[in-house]
Each structure stands twice: as C-alpha cells, then as structure tokens.
Design a protein around this motif. Structure first.
Motif, PDB file in Angstrom:
ATOM      1  N   GLU A  76       9.161   4.777  -4.915  1.00 28.66           N
ATOM      2  CA  GLU A  76       7.793   4.464  -5.295  1.00 28.66           C
ATOM      3  C   GLU A  76       6.993   5.712  -5.653  1.00 28.66           C
ATOM      4  OE1 GLU A  76       6.272   2.206  -2.054  1.00 28.66           O
ATOM      5  OE2 GLU A  76       7.794   0.633  -2.250  1.00 28.66           O
ATOM      6  N   PHE A  77       7.528   6.900  -5.336  1.00 32.71           N
ATOM      7  CA  PHE A  77       6.840   8.123  -5.704  1.00 32.71           C
ATOM      8  C   PHE A  77       6.953   8.398  -7.202  1.00 32.71           C
ATOM      9  CE2 PHE A  77       6.952   9.034  -1.169  1.00 32.71           C
ATOM     10  CZ  PHE A  77       5.714   9.636  -0.986  1.00 32.71           C
ATOM     11  N   LEU A  78       7.844   7.692  -7.879  1.00 31.25           N
ATOM     12  CA  LEU A  78       7.951   7.834  -9.323  1.00 31.25           C
ATOM     13  C   LEU A  78       7.093   6.750  -9.959  1.00 31.25           C
ATOM     14  CD1 LEU A  78      11.761   8.549  -9.825  1.00 31.25           C
ATOM     15  CD2 LEU A  78       9.881  10.171  -9.737  1.00 31.25           C
ATOM     16  N   SER A  79       5.869   7.110 -10.332  1.00 33.64           N
ATOM     17  CA  SER A  79       4.949   6.143 -10.925  1.00 33.64           C
ATOM     18  C   SER A  79       5.410   5.776 -12.328  1.00 33.64           C
ATOM     19  CB  SER A  79       3.542   6.732 -10.980  1.00 33.64           C
ATOM     20  OG  SER A  79       3.519   7.867 -11.841  1.00 33.64           O
ATOM     21  N   ILE A  92       5.266   8.597 -14.841  1.00 31.82           N
ATOM     22  CA  ILE A  92       6.336   9.568 -14.613  1.00 31.82           C
ATOM     23  C   ILE A  92       7.654   9.031 -15.158  1.00 31.82           C
ATOM     24  CG2 ILE A  92       7.745  10.658 -12.830  1.00 31.82           C
ATOM     25  CD1 ILE A  92       5.267  11.027 -11.173  1.00 31.82           C
ATOM     26  N   LEU A 102      17.853   9.879  -6.702  1.00 32.07           N
ATOM     27  CA  LEU A 102      16.491   9.354  -6.794  1.00 32.07           C
ATOM     28  C   LEU A 102      16.318   8.515  -8.043  1.00 32.07           C
ATOM     29  CD1 LEU A 102      13.575   9.219  -5.799  1.00 32.07           C
ATOM     30  CD2 LEU A 102      13.138  11.390  -6.977  1.00 32.07           C
ATOM     31  N   THR A 157      15.605   4.477  -8.169  1.00 29.50           N
ATOM     32  CA  THR A 157      14.447   3.969  -8.917  1.00 29.50           C
ATOM     33  C   THR A 157      14.867   2.919  -9.936  1.00 29.50           C
ATOM     34  OG1 THR A 157      13.310   6.088  -8.659  1.00 29.50           O
ATOM     35  CG2 THR A 157      12.522   4.630 -10.387  1.00 29.50           C
ATOM     36  N   THR A 193       5.787  15.555 -17.789  1.00 28.21           N
ATOM     37  CA  THR A 193       7.142  15.178 -17.395  1.00 28.21           C
ATOM     38  C   THR A 193       8.093  15.261 -18.578  1.00 28.21           C
ATOM     39  OG1 THR A 193       6.231  13.658 -15.747  1.00 28.21           O
ATOM     40  CG2 THR A 193       8.543  13.400 -16.304  1.00 28.21           C
ATOM     41  N   ILE A 207      11.206  16.146 -13.029  1.00 23.41           N
ATOM     42  CA  ILE A 207      10.869  15.153 -12.017  1.00 23.41           C
ATOM     43  C   ILE A 207      10.079  15.803 -10.883  1.00 23.41           C
ATOM     44  CG2 ILE A 207      11.827  13.640 -10.240  1.00 23.41           C
ATOM     45  CD1 ILE A 207      14.018  12.902 -12.114  1.00 23.41           C
ATOM     46  N   VAL A 233       6.328  14.573  -9.992  1.00 26.32           N
ATOM     47  CA  VAL A 233       6.035  13.983  -8.683  1.00 26.32           C
ATOM     48  C   VAL A 233       4.970  14.805  -7.960  1.00 26.32           C
ATOM     49  CG1 VAL A 233       6.971  13.472  -6.405  1.00 26.32           C
ATOM     50  CG2 VAL A 233       8.271  12.857  -8.432  1.00 26.32           C
ATOM     51  N   ALA A 285       1.626  14.127  -9.584  1.00 25.11           N
ATOM     52  CA  ALA A 285       1.160  12.766  -9.286  1.00 25.11           C
ATOM     53  C   ALA A 285       0.613  12.682  -7.863  1.00 25.11           C
ATOM     54  CB  ALA A 285       2.300  11.771  -9.474  1.00 25.11           C
ATOM     55  N   ILE A 286       1.312  13.308  -6.920  1.00 25.18           N
ATOM     56  CA  ILE A 286       0.834  13.293  -5.525  1.00 25.18           C
ATOM     57  C   ILE A 286      -0.493  14.037  -5.416  1.00 25.18           C
ATOM     58  CG2 ILE A 286       1.332  14.128  -3.201  1.00 25.18           C
ATOM     59  CD1 ILE A 286       4.280  13.591  -3.754  1.00 25.18           C
TER      60      ILE A 286
END
Length: 563
Positions: free
Chosen positions: A131-134, A137, A265, A269, A390, A403, A407, A410-411
């Motif tokens: 879920e950390f990959l929006s 992204i 990862l 995803t 990205t 990536i 990430v 995004a965070i």
C-alpha cells in the motif's frame, strides 16, 4: 492444539474442489487462449530478462503449477512478466555481463530469494507493505519500465547490432546508427506491431502475437532472410532443466538482497492489484495471503529449475477471465502442453528478433498509460510530480532507486498533509442535537459560551504543536467568552506521547481561564492512551461523552472549574 496456536496447512488446488463437468468447456477455452498468448510472451520476456529462451517456458510452467496448487484466485495467470523482467535484468547486469554464464547463474538465485520474500509476506501477513506504492507511483514506475523496454528493444526492432550500456546510451546508439537499419527487420517489426495493435482494437481474443511469431519465422525461412542480415533467435536449448542453484554464496546473497527486496515489493503490489481487481469483477472471494504464497512458491520453483522470478500477469489473467475460465484447470492444461512442446522448442530458431521486439514494444505501449498520467496531472500537481519523478528516476538512474525515491517522497507528502490539519469549529443545527461545520451546513450556529472543535486526525509529534496553537487561536477569535470547550474526537483514533504533552498544555490553559473541558465520541484506543498518560484522570472519566450535544449540555449545566 487450539485453533489459536495451530499452524494450519493451506488447502491445495482449491479452485478445483467441487469441480463440475459443465465448467470443462469454459476451462478448455481459457486454457487454449492462455496458451496462444503465453508462448510468444514468455519467449519474448525471457529475452528481455537476458536469459536463454527456454527459461521463459520453465517460468510459465513453474509459476502456473505452484499457483494452481497454493493460490486462491481461480483465474489468475502467473509466469514470466515484462514488468519485473527489465527490473531484475538491469540490477543483475550490474553484477555480471548480461547473458554470460555468471549472469545466468545469478538470476535463478535471485528468483529463489524473491520467492522466499513474497512467501514471507504471506506468512507474516505483511501485504500492507504494497500500500506504500500509491497509484501515481505505480503509474510512474510502469511508465518508466515501458521506456526501458522500448530502449532495450529498439536495436532489435530496427535490425541494428546489439549494444549494452545505460538506457541513455542505447537511445543515443540508435540515433547515431540509423544509417545501419536493416530494412527487412524493420518491416517485420512494424508488421508484427501493427498486427497486434489492430487485433487488440478488433478483438483481443485474436492471438496476434502467436500469428506474428509464426508468420515472421516462416517468412525468414522461406526467403532466407538471414542472408539479408535479419537476426534470429538461433538454436534453442531443449530438454529437462538443471535442478538446483549454481554459484550460491553468502557474498552473492548480500549483493542480490536489495534487488530481491525491490522485485518482491513489485511482485506483491502487482499480485495484490491483480487478484483483487479480477475477484471484484468476477464476483468471487479470494485470499490475498494465499495468492502471495502461490506466486512466491512459483518464483522459488522457477529459480530451482534455472529460470527467473515470476509474477501475476494482469493481461493474461484478463484473457482467462474473458474466455470464461472457471478454475485453474485451464492454466494447468496450458502448462502441460508447454511441457510437451519444450523438447521441440528448437523449431523457434528462425523467429526474428524484430518480431520479439515488436511484441515487447506492444506490451510497453500498454504499460505507458497516458490517460492515467493526464488524470493524475488534472487532480494534483504534487502527485503528478511524484509520478514524473518516479518515471525519470527509473529511466535515468535505476528501478530500485526510482521506487525508493518515489516512496520516500510520497511518505513525506503524506506527512506534510497530516502534519497540517485544521481545527474546525462546529455549530448546532437548529431544531436538532446535531453539530456540523458552518461551511458545510450554513444553518449551524454556535452556542454562546460553548466552543466545539473537531480535530479529525490523530495527534502525533508532527502535528501536536499545531493542535495546541489551533486551540489557542480558536479561543482568541471566539466572538464571546468561552466557558465550555468540547473536543470532538470522532476522527482522532490515536494520540502519541508528544500529543499528550500538547494536550496537557491545552488543559493548563483551560484551567487558567476557568473553561470546562470534555471529550465527545472518543474511541477505545484513544481513551486507553489518555489513561496511560494520566490525562484521563485529569480530565475526569465523567467528562467523556457519547455525543457532542450531550457534552455541551452536561458541561454547560455543571459548575465552572476553578481557575
């Protein structure tokens, strides 16, 4: 052992349990559809991965069989995938020359590592990591991968001699050698690409890739185009694969670990997105954890037979779903036919590289989703910037770095947003006990002497000071002296230690000003945190209320606190 501590074995071949004879026709059709798509795609992907052609078939068989055995989705197809192939190929090529014996030894080790990591995600229930990959992204990542695929395939598509180096070098190489383009190769590439584009628009069920592969190979043989400089696949190794890993060492594992984590990862995803999307579309239930287990086991098996990591394939899964596949029986049938065909794989030796390049370029064009990029740009400049960063980092620096940077950004963006929440002052809606923001409900009016504030987010170290300052500002700008302050915590699911310090300072202010304080709609976790900090006792357990109106009424009728 009790159910709470027992380790249960996952059920095997669940999609085949309770099999009904009427399903056979749909599964046969789905299996044949999958077969005609998978053969050329796996062959092309193995070349994209820098591995011997036959390893693509090994990957398909291993991924299909293990997923059918352990996975839950009845329609998902697993095997060699063009999303992760350029990713791990670029990473491994930094350790060994692409196509060299050392390279061919490293890739299977990577496959096993990726598979074990994906299986660990299933066992430890860490699927939330994906879920950390929006969406921005993922869109930027896939677009970057598409550019990499095209950059790698352009020399073959144009019939130029092979080259190595960065993506920038490959593009420059093409433009500086345009005078060396092989006309026959270019014609074959354009023909196969056009066939696939037209077929996709007319009917996606048309096996355009297989038709292009067979047709171009026949053309090469009939016209002896090799004599005219058309590069072909060449001899294809056949027979049973070598079992086990070669060149395994602690230093090898250390050097491959970061790349394996990134590939894992991406696999998690894509697997999560694929299985959930088609389950919703087909109206059936899935277990994402078991699907991770099946895909991970497929990569382990693929590595042990000398192949590369596998992944869930959205296009192939879509083809199975469109053909009406009901279970994994169709996929198993397709894998069985591939096993039968492996001894005769050398018939593919006349396949022109331009045809394989055209297939991969077609896949890349579908990965580069212009509509999604435009939609993201219209929605948010910041999120479009994330997608763009990205994309550019993946192409110009590397996939792992792309990536990681995306990430991280995004965070940071989410932290920026959550660290600047707004305190909303609420008003009572006339003739009711409901309270609402006046900007959402114009009739909502403030009650004299009472200030009700909504802070609809957890209070944590990044926004604790802002919360304190917002409360002070609300008191300062109140139109009348405040005697009751109610904090609506309906969206405040948590408060950390720094947050309790900020709330304590707010309570100091209320006590100094003689303001009664209460909390409305506080959740269990929030109240537990306040109890551990000692603030619940300071506030008073009788100052926690079920509703905002109940809090205002009770506090307004009670005695004023002493300053």
């Amino acid at each position: 052992m009790g159910d709470d501590v027992a380790v249960r074995r996952p059920p095997l071949l669940t999609s085949l349990q309770g099999y009904q004879r009427p399903w056979a026709g749909a599964d046969i059709a789905a299996g044949l559809t999958l077969l005609v798509i998978a053969v050329p795609e796996q062959l092309a992907t193995s070349r994209l991965a820098g591995m011997p052609p036959i390893t693509g078939f090994y990957a398909f068989v291993a991924g299909t069989v293990l997923f059918a055995l352990l996975g839950s989705n009845p329609q998902m197809s697993v095997g060699a995938d063009s999303t992760i192939a350029p990713l791990f190929a670029a990473g491994v090529s930094a350790l060994a020359l692409t196509g060299s014996p050392h390279y061919v030894d490293l890739v299977p080790i990577l496959a096993v590592m990726v598979g074990l990591m994906v299986m660990l995600v299933a066992i430890l229930r860490l699927g939330w990591i994906a879920e950390f990959l929006s969406t921005p992204i993922v869109t930027g990542f896939l677009s970057g991968v598409a550019v990499i695929i095209i950059a790698h395939q352009l020399p073959d598509f144009l019939g130029l001699p092979p080259t190595i180096g960065t993506n920038q070098h490959r593009v420059v190489y093409v433009f500086t050698h345009l005078n060396e383009i092989n006309g026959w190769s270019l014609a074959i590439g354009i023909g196969v690409l056009a066939l696939m584009i037209v077929s996709a628009r007319v009917d996606r069920r048309i096996p355009a890739a297989l038709i292009g592969l067979v047709g171009s190979a026949a053309l090469v043989g009939a016209l002896d185009l090799q004599a005219h400089g058309v590069a072909v696949l060449g001899p294809v190794k056949t027979g049973a694969p070598h079992l086990g890993l070669t060149g395994l060492s602690w230093s090898t594992l250390q050097s491959l670990a970061p790349l394996a984590a990134v590939v894992a990862l991406v696999v998690v995803t894509q697997t999560a997105a694929t299985t959930r999307a088609f389950a919703e579309r087909g109206g059936y239930d899935i277990d994402a954890g078991r699907d991770f287990l099946g895909v991970g086991a497929g990569s382990v098996a693929a590595g042990l037979v000398g192949s590369f990591p596998v992944d869930a394939s959205p296009p192939r899964t879509g083809a199975v779903a469109s053909a009406g596949g009901r279970t994994q029986a169709g996929a198993l049938g397709a894998a069985a036919i591939v096993v039968v065909l492996i001894p005769f794989a050398n018939v593919l030796r006349n396949v022109p590289l331009a045809a394989l390049a055209a297939i991969l370029i077609f896949i890349a064009l579908r990965l580069f989703n212009v509509r999604d990029l435009v939609a993201i740009a219209r929605f948010s400049n910041i999120e479009f910037a994330l997608a763009t960063v990205t994309l550019l980092t993946v192409v110009l620096v590397g996939v792992e770095q792309g990536i990681g940077v995306a990430v991280g950004l995004a965070i940071l963006d989410r932290i920026r947003v959550s660290a600047r929440p707004q305190l909303h002052v609420l008003g009572r809606i006339p003739g009711s006990t409901s309270w609402q923001r006046p900007d959402l409900e114009p009739s909502a009016a403030r009650v004299p002497g009472a200030l009700v504030a909504l802070f609809a987010t957890p209070i944590w170290y990044a926004n604790a000071i802002r919360f304190r300052d917002e409360v002070r500002a609300a008191l300062l700008h109140a139109p009348a002296p405040v005697r009751v302050f109610v904090l609506d915590t309906v969206g405040m699911s948590d408060i950390d230690f720094t947050g309790t310090r900020a709330l304590s300072q707010v309570l100091d202010l209320f006590e100094h000003e003689g303001i009664a304080f209460g909390i409305a709609r506080g959740g269990v976790h929030l109240r537990d945190s306040l109890r551990r900090s000692g603030l619940a006792a300071r506030i008073g357990e009788d100052h926690f209320f079920q509703t905002v109106d109940e809090a205002v009424t009770a506090l307004a009728s009670g005695p004023s606190p002493q300053a």
